[in-house]
Write an enzyme that holds these catalytic residues in place. Structure first.
Site: not given
Length: 700
Positions: A411, A169, A505
Site C-alpha cells: 500500500h 533518510e 534502496e
C-alpha cells in the site's frame, strides 16, 4: 499473550518533600531531582560516579491559555516503588526479557494544577515521562514546546543526523558535539519531501561517546498520541533540549487529561556492547494488547522490488502521465512493456520462494495509479483494490496457495493519509479475501491533510490506527517513510518492522558508506527492527544496467552478515532470483538463517567501526553469527563460549577472500567448514567494507 515470570517486588511509601535521590537496582546509576530557585523541576544523573546528565530543566511552555508549566511549582509528594519481572516476547532478539527498575513518582502542584514526573532507573539507564491526571484546572491544552533538557558533561563524540519533521533518510555524521553547527549544512542532504529544522537540531536516537569512555544513547519510548522528539543542540554549552514536531496549526501536541507523554530515555554504559543489548526501551512500553497472537509470525521474503531500482522494470503499467482514479480506462492505454508486477513475473518469484523455503513474495506496483505518482501531491491516487490489467489477483492467489507461499500486499499511499484512512477497511477486506496476511505501507510525499508532518502527532496516531485496524483482520504491518520506532512492537507485535532510515534502496540511488551499518544498530535500531532489505549479492549494479554507475558500499559477505547484525523479524532477500542462482553457495546462508531468536550475544561493538553478534534460533539448536566492519580491514574475535558445553559443532564460515575489498573486489568470498566447541575462539579477517557470516549446527 505475554507471560509473567520469576517474581515481582513492589513497595510504595512517602518520603520528605526535599531534594530526592533514586538509585538503580545495582547502584550504578544515581538520579537527583529537585526544584531550583525559580521552583522549576530539575534532574541530573551519574553513572558509577561519573556525571552523565548535568542539572537539566523539565516542564512545558503552553500555547493555549495562561498556564505555563515550567516554574513556581510546589513539591506535593514522592512515591517510590520497585519492580523485578520477566516477560516472554511474541518474537524478538531473545525469548525472555527481564524488567528490573526502581521508580520515583514526583507530584508537583502549581496554582491548583497537577503535573507528575515518573522516573524509572534501570541497571542500563533512565526512563522518565510526564503525567497529567484528570483534574479541574488542567483538562486540555496545546503545547508550545516541551522544555526537557539533557545537559551533557562534555564535548562528546556524536553520531547524528539533521533534525527534520518529514524524513529520517539522511546519512549519519560523526563529529564532536561542538562541531554539529558547522557541519549541519553539509549533513542536510537533498531528500524528497524533507523539512529540515531551521536551528541546530538533531534526531533521536542520538548516540554519543564521552572522552572518559561512556557510551550514551538518548531516545524515547512508547510514542503514542504525541509528536516525535528532536533535540536542539547548543554547541557552546553541550546542552540538548526537546524540539517537538509541530502540527498544521503550529501546536506541538494536543493534551487531554488524563494523559501521559512518551518516555524520555537515556541508556548508558562503559561498554558499547551493553548499548546494543539494552531492552530498556521495550520495557517502557505496555505489554501486548492482543489475547491471540498465534497469527503473528516472523517472515522471510523475496520481492518484485529490486529490479525497479537497477533499471530492469517499472512500477507503472503505462507511460501515460495523467491518470485519474475511477476514470482512466487502462485497456485503452498502451502498456510500456516494462511493468514488473505482471502475473507471469510474479509466478516466477512464487516458484523461487517455494523452491527455497521463503514465506512470502512482496509485489510493488500491482495496483493502478503509479503513472501519475512520482511523489506528486494528489489526494485520490490509489484505491488499494484495483489491479493493473496484467495482474491477475485471483489467479495469483490460487497459484501461491498451491505452492505454500503468501503474496505480500503493498500500500503506497503517496502520503495521502486521509484517502488511505477512508479506504483502510475496504483494503484490508480485499487482502483477507485474496489470501494476504501482511502489508508494506509507504508514505512518500507531503502529508495530506496539508501541513501535517510524517513525525507529528496526527501521523503518529495514524500509524497506530493502521496497526490496530490491521490486527482486526489478522494482518501484519511493515511501514516505510514512517516515524522512527519507539518500542511499540511490544504492545502491537503485528507491527513487525519499519524502514524509517536510509536503507538498501539508497545503494542503487546514491550509495551508502561502509560505516553506515556499523552506526544504525546504535541509532535507528535502538527503538525497533528495521526492514533494511539486505542480501544484495551482485554489488556492482552496472552488471544489470550500464547506466547504473553506483555499487554497494559492502562486500558480498557483509550483505550476508546483515541478517544477524541488522535485527528484524521481517527479513528480505532483496536481490534478483537469477543473482541467487549464480551465487547459490553464498545464498545458502540466507536460506538457513533464522528470523526469530531465543537469545543474542553482542560479542564486539564500537559505533561507526565494527559489530559482531551471535544469536540462537528460536526453538532450534542452531546458532548464527554476523560481523561487519567499516571501511577498514580488521580481525574479529569470535568467542564461542555461548555454545552449550561438552558438545561438538560444525561451523560453516562465509568469509571475504584475502583480496576482497568493498570497492575494488566486492564479490570475492570463500566458504569453509570447521569443527568448534564452547572453548573455540575464532580470529576472523574482515576485508575493508566487509564482514563474516557463520552458521553453527551440532555435529551428529
Amino acid at each position: 499473550m505475554y507471560k509473567l515470570l520469576v517474581f515481582l517486588i513492589c513497595t510504595l511509601y512517602i518520603v520528605p518533600l526535599s531534594a530526592q535521590e533514586l538509585k538503580s537496582p545495582d547502584g550504578s546509576f544515581v538520579l537527583f531531582f529537585s526544584l531550583n530557585e525559580q521552583k522549576s523541576p530539575v534532574y541530573s544523573m551519574k553513572y558509577k560516579g561519573r556525571q552523565v546528565i548535568k542539572p537539566s530543566r523539565l516542564g512545558f511552555e503552553i500555547l493555549s491559555g495562561t498556564a505555563q508549566m515550567k516554574e513556581f511549582f510546589e513539591l506535593q509528594g514522592i512515591e517510590r516503588s520497585s519492580k523485578d519481572t520477566t516477560w516472554q516476547t511474541v518474537w524478538g532478539e531473545q525469548r525472555l526479557i527481564r524488567n528490573h527498575y526502581n521508580e520515583m513518582l514526583v507530584s508537583l502542584l502549581q496554582e491548583g494544577r497537577v503535573m507528575k514526573i515518573r522516573f524509572r532507573l534501570f541497571n542500563d539507564g533512565l526512563g522518565f515521562r510526564y503525567e497529567f491526571p484528570e483534574q479541574d484546572k488542567l483538562s486540555a491544552f496545546i503545547i508550545r514546546e516541551e522544555l526537557t533538557e539533557f545537559n551533557l558533561a562534555g564535548d562528546h563524540k556524536v553520531f547524528w543526523m539533521p533534525g527534520d519533521y518529514d524524513t529520517n533518510e539522511y546519512l549519519y555524521t560523526t563529529s564532536k558535539f561542538s562541531e554539529i553547527g558547522a557541519l549541519m549544512k553539509k549533513a542536510t542532504l537533498r531528500i524528497k519531501s524533507q523539512h529540515p529544522i531551521a536551528n541546530t537540531a538533531v534526531q533521536t536516537p542520538l548516540m554519543m561517546k564521552s572522552d572518559n569512555g561512556l557510551y550514551i544513547n538518548i531516545h524515547e519510548a512508547a510514542l503514542v498520541d504525541y509528536p516525535a522528539m528532536h533535540l536542539n543542540a547548543d554547541v557552546k554549552t553541550f546542552g540538548l533540549s526537546a524540539h517537538l514536531v509541530p502540527d498544521a496549526w503550529g501546536g506541538k501536541g494536543d493534551i487531554n487529561a488524563p494523559a501521559n507523554t512518551p518516555w524520555r530515555t537515556v541508556v548508558v554504559s562503559s561498554d558499547a556492547r551493553n548499548i546494543l543489548a539494552s531492552k530498556l526501551i521495550l520495557n517502557l512500553n505496555d505489554p501486548c494488547r492482543y489475547d491471540d497472537v498465534s497469527w503473528i509470525k516472523p517472515v522471510k521474503y523475496i520481492g518484485v522490488w529490486w529490479q525497479m531500482f537497477v533499471g530492469k522494470g517499472t512500477w507503472n503499467y503505462t507511460d501515460h502521465e495523467n491518470v485519474k482514479l475511477g476514470v482512466t480506462d487502462y485497456s485503452r492505454l498502451q502498456p510500456n512493456g516494462t511493468h514488473a508486477a505482471n502475473t507471469q513475473n510474479v509466478k516466477k518469484y512464487i516458484d523461487f520462494a517455494a523452491k527455497h523455503g521463503f514465506d512470502q513474495v512482496l509485489v510493488e506496483g500491482w495496483n493502478v495509479g503509479w503513472e501519475d505518482w512520482g511523489g506528486k501531491v494528489r489526494e485520490n491516487l490509489f484505491d488499494f483494490v484495483t489491479p493493473y490489467p496484467d495482474f491477475d489477483v485471483k489467479e495469483l492467489q490460487r497459484y501461491a496457495a498451491g505452492k505454500g507461499v503468501k503474496v505480500m500486499m503493498h500500500h503506497e499511499t503517496g502520503a495521502s493519509v486521509s484517502n488511505y484512512e477512508r479506504r483502510l477497511d475496504t483494503a484490508f477486506r480485499f487482502m483477507r479475501e485474496y489470501g494476504y496476511n501482511a502489508v508494506k505501507t509507504g508514505y512518500v510525499g507531503w502529508i495530506r491533510p496539508k501541513g501535517e508532518h510524517h513525525d507529528g502527532q496526527f501521523m503518529n496516531n495514524h500509524y497506530l490506527h493502521v496497526a490496530r485496524t490491521a490486527a482486526k483482520y489478522k494482518m501484519m504491518v511493515n511501514s516505510h517513510e514512517a516515524v522512527r520506532p519507539t518500542g511499540l512492537h511490544r504492545t502491537y507485535p503485528n507491527w513487525l518492522a519499519q524502514e524509517s532510515a536510509r536503507g538498501t534502496e539508497f545503494e542503487a540511488m546514491s550509495g551508502l558508506p561502509p560505516e553506515h551499518t556499523t552506526i544504525l544498530p546504535f541509532t535507528r535500531l535502538m527503538g525497533g527492527p528495521m526492514d533494511y532489505t539486505p542480501g544484495i549479492l551482485q554489488t556492482i549494479f552496472s552488471y544489470h544496467n550500464p547506466a547504473k554507475t553506483k555499487q554497494a558500499g559492502t562486500t558480498l559477505v557483509k550483505q550476508l552478515a546483515y541478517y544477524v547484525t541488522m535485527y528484524s523479524p521481517l527479513q528480505m532477500a532483496a536481490d534478483l532470483p537469477e543473482t541467487y542462482d549464480r551465487f547459490a553457495d553464498a545464498f545458502q546462508f540466507i536460506k538457513d538463517v533464522a528470523v526469530d531468536w531465543d537469545d543474542s550475544w553482542i560479542l564486539e561493538a564500537e559505533p561507526g567501526d565494527y559489530i559482531t553478534i551471535a544469536r540462537k534460533a528460536r526453538g532450534r539448536n542452531e546458532w548464527f553469527i554476523g560481523g561487519v566492519t567499516d571501511e577498514n580491514r580488521r580481525t574479529a574475535t569470535i568467542d564461542l563460549r555461548f555454545l552449550p558445553r561438552g558438545r561438538q559443532y560444525t561451523a560453516t564460515i562465509y568469509e571475504d577472500s584475502g583480496t576482497a575489498h568493498w570497492k575494488t573486489n566486492p564479490m570475492s568470498y570463500r566458504i569453509r567448514k570447521v569443527k568448534v566447541s564452547s572453548k573455540t575462539v575464532l580470529k576472523q579477517a574482515l576485508a575493508p567494507g566487509g564482514g563474516v557470516a557463520v552458521s553453527i549446527k551440532e555435529t551428529d
